[in-house]
Scaffold this motif. Structure first.
Motif, PDB file in Angstrom:
ATOM      1  N   GLU A 231       4.102 -17.124   5.936  1.00 56.28           N
ATOM      2  CA  GLU A 231       3.893 -16.607   7.277  1.00 56.28           C
ATOM      3  C   GLU A 231       4.855 -15.467   7.548  1.00 56.28           C
ATOM      4  O   GLU A 231       5.899 -15.357   6.907  1.00 56.28           O
ATOM      5  N   ASN A 232       4.496 -14.626   8.513  1.00 54.18           N
ATOM      6  CA  ASN A 232       5.396 -13.581   8.989  1.00 54.18           C
ATOM      7  C   ASN A 232       5.925 -13.990  10.355  1.00 54.18           C
ATOM      8  O   ASN A 232       5.156 -14.405  11.226  1.00 54.18           O
ATOM      9  N   ASN A 233       7.229 -13.848  10.541  1.00 52.33           N
ATOM     10  CA  ASN A 233       7.844 -14.099  11.840  1.00 52.33           C
ATOM     11  C   ASN A 233       8.115 -12.764  12.516  1.00 52.33           C
ATOM     12  O   ASN A 233       8.874 -11.934  11.999  1.00 52.33           O
ATOM     13  N   TYR A 234       7.502 -12.557  13.672  1.00 52.69           N
ATOM     14  CA  TYR A 234       7.746 -11.352  14.469  1.00 52.69           C
ATOM     15  C   TYR A 234       8.746 -11.710  15.564  1.00 52.69           C
ATOM     16  O   TYR A 234       8.534 -12.655  16.330  1.00 52.69           O
ATOM     17  N   THR A 235       9.834 -10.950  15.629  1.00 51.03           N
ATOM     18  CA  THR A 235      10.924 -11.259  16.550  1.00 51.03           C
ATOM     19  C   THR A 235      11.105 -10.141  17.560  1.00 51.03           C
ATOM     20  O   THR A 235      11.098  -8.960  17.198  1.00 51.03           O
ATOM     21  N   VAL A 236      11.256 -10.511  18.825  1.00 53.21           N
ATOM     22  CA  VAL A 236      11.503  -9.557  19.907  1.00 53.21           C
ATOM     23  C   VAL A 236      12.722 -10.023  20.692  1.00 53.21           C
ATOM     24  O   VAL A 236      12.894 -11.215  20.935  1.00 53.21           O
ATOM     25  N   SER A 237      13.550  -9.081  21.086  1.00 48.69           N
ATOM     26  CA  SER A 237      14.741  -9.373  21.887  1.00 48.69           C
ATOM     27  C   SER A 237      14.663  -8.611  23.204  1.00 48.69           C
ATOM     28  O   SER A 237      14.361  -7.420  23.228  1.00 48.69           O
ATOM     29  N   VAL A 238      14.925  -9.323  24.322  1.00 42.87           N
ATOM     30  CA  VAL A 238      14.904  -8.695  25.638  1.00 42.87           C
ATOM     31  C   VAL A 238      16.181  -9.030  26.388  1.00 42.87           C
ATOM     32  O   VAL A 238      16.792 -10.094  26.165  1.00 42.87           O
ATOM     33  N   THR A 239      16.595  -8.134  27.263  1.00 43.33           N
ATOM     34  CA  THR A 239      17.728  -8.368  28.155  1.00 43.33           C
ATOM     35  C   THR A 239      17.213  -8.385  29.582  1.00 43.33           C
ATOM     36  O   THR A 239      16.536  -7.443  30.019  1.00 43.33           O
TER      37      THR A 239
END
Length: 246
Positions: A231-239
């Motif tokens: 699987e591919n893990n897509y990561t997003v970071s928000v503040t």
């Protein structure tokens, strides 16, 4: 003398204007800054890949550059024809590198003197990047390509053709984590969490990270090179910045 006095009064009045206009700005600066809580949330979304990017290369050596190039051309043409006959579109085949380099032999020093390198031939490298949209054929493509002349490369990147849905899910998870963190912090500090003032997605835009799992390609040829997609893990970071209610 009267005109001189009048001019002086006008100049004095003009100089006084900036001081008067600066008063509201000073009052604004004196206003206490709003209390806030700023947190960062990370979100992930896992999805099975639907495309593989493979780098394949032909390396040939011969006594002359012409011979090395001719041998390389024949092998690469055979590989490209087989890929196209197998259903891979022109847009998914891209030459990613080409070089012709002389090859030297470096003799051992004689009586402490370095010897001149000896030209022994030439090496040609022609590499192609293949985007494979049918993952069940990946092992077969690699196996057939090696049979036809591929003898270098094999770097495989599993990815997704349209990862937008995965990114959207990751964004939702990132915001949810940020809200959870902010609530924990506000409760621990004994304050009341207010409205959201600002949300920023941190850059650069994240790339998929492989999460390896034992997931074999469906309907793969038993005699082909064994490969696993995982699987591919897509990561997003928000503040996210919240106000603190007073």
């Amino acid at each position: 003398m009267a005109p001189i006095l009048s001019k002086t009064l006008v100049m004095t009045a003009l100089l006084a204007l900036p001081l008067g206009s600066a008063a509201p700005a000073l009052a604004q600066e004196a206003k206490p800054r709003e209390a806030v809580i700023s947190v960062t949330g990370d979100g992930e979304s896992a999805v099975a890949p639907d495309m593989a990017i493979v780098n394949l290369a032909v390396v040939k050596q011969a006594k002359t550059a012409r011979e090395a190039l001719d041998e390389n051309n024949k092998a690469m043409n055979d590989v490209l024809k087989a890929l196209k006959d197998g259903g891979i579109a022109e847009r998914d085949l891209q030459t990613s590198g080409f070089s012709i380099q002389p090859q030297y032999n470096y003799p051992q020093p004689v009586d402490g003197q370095q010897q001149q390198p000896q030209l022994i031939g030439y090496q040609t490298i022609n590499s192609v990047t293949v985007r494979l949209r049918d993952l069940s054929k990946l092992g077969q493509v690699i196996d057939q390509s090696v049979t036809l002349g591929i003898n270098q490369g094999g770097d495989i990147q599993f990815t997704n053709d349209k990862p937008e849905a995965a990114f959207e899910e990751a964004r939702k998870n990132a915001v949810a984590e940020a809200v959870k963190k902010a609530k924990t912090l506000s409760e621990a500090a004994g304050v009341k969490l207010g409205r959201i003032l600002e949300i920023n997605e941190n850059v650069p835009r994240p790339l998929p990270q492989p999460a390896y799992r034992a997931t074999m390609m469906k309907e793969a040829d038993a005699a082909a090179v064994p490969v696993q997609g995982g699987e591919n893990n897509y990561t997003v970071s928000v503040t996210v910045t919240f106000a603190i209610e007073q």
